[in-house]
Write a protein that holds these residues in place. Structure first.
Motif, short mmCIF file in Angstrom:
data_model
loop_
_atom_site.label_atom_id
_atom_site.label_comp_id
_atom_site.label_asym_id
_atom_site.label_seq_id
_atom_site.Cartn_x
_atom_site.Cartn_y
_atom_site.Cartn_z
N UNK A 245 -3.96 9.53 1.27
CA UNK A 245 -2.62 9.17 0.84
C UNK A 245 -2.43 7.67 0.97
N UNK A 246 -2.29 7.00 -0.18
CA UNK A 246 -2.06 5.56 -0.21
C UNK A 246 -0.58 5.24 -0.27
N UNK B 12 -1.78 0.83 2.69
CA UNK B 12 -2.24 1.75 3.72
C UNK B 12 -2.84 2.98 3.07
N UNK B 13 -3.81 3.55 3.75
CA UNK B 13 -4.43 4.79 3.27
C UNK B 13 -4.68 5.68 4.48
N UNK C 149 -6.60 3.26 7.05
CA UNK C 149 -7.24 2.00 6.68
C UNK C 149 -6.21 1.15 5.95
N UNK C 150 -6.27 -0.14 6.19
CA UNK C 150 -5.29 -1.07 5.62
C UNK C 150 -5.99 -2.11 4.75
N UNK C 151 -5.23 -2.62 3.80
CA UNK C 151 -5.68 -3.77 3.03
C UNK C 151 -4.54 -4.77 3.02
N UNK D 62 -7.05 1.96 -5.32
CA UNK D 62 -7.48 3.28 -4.87
C UNK D 62 -8.24 3.18 -3.56
N UNK D 63 -7.99 4.12 -2.71
CA UNK D 63 -8.69 4.25 -1.45
C UNK D 63 -9.82 5.27 -1.61
#
Length: 115
Positions: free
Chosen positions: A5-6, A21-22, A78-80, A94-95
């Motif tokens: 879920x992003x 966020x994912x 996980x973050x970007x 996309x994650x």
């Protein structure tokens, strides 16, 4: 079925920042590598950044120095972090969780950078 879920996409001005966020299931997160990809209209999906289960990060040349990927194993997320955004960063992001030949994808989140 594994669901990623992003969140965190949106509209931002040139030079601005966003954090994606994912969230992944606890059953896979700690042992899977994680990656962020993006796809702009009419273009192929490309790798933006990845981080191994051990925490080693890798970046596309186009984002190195501006984006930072990180993972919080306690939150299965996980973050970007994207800074100094440019119009060419506009894409669906996309994650992906991957390990050996197994891949799981999120549904994507749109990032639009306006000039």
């Amino acid at each position: 079925q594994v669901k990623l879920v992003e969140s965190g996409g949106g509209l931002v001005q040139v030079g601005g920042s966003l954090r994606l966020s994912c969230a992944a299931p606890i059953s896979i997160f700690s042992s899977y590598n994680m990656g962020w990809y993006r796809q702009a209209p009419g273009k192929e999906r490309e790798l933006v950044a990845s981080i191994t289960s051990a925490g080693f990060a890798n970046y596309a040349d186009s984002v190195r120095g501006r984006f930072t990927i990180s993972r919080d194993n306690a939150k299965n997320t996980v973050y970007l972090q994207m800074n100094r955004l440019k119009p060419e960063d506009t894409a669906a992001y996309y994650c992906k969780a991957y390990r050996f030949a197994v891949n799981f994808w999120g549904q994507g989140t749109q990032v639009t950078v306006s000039s």
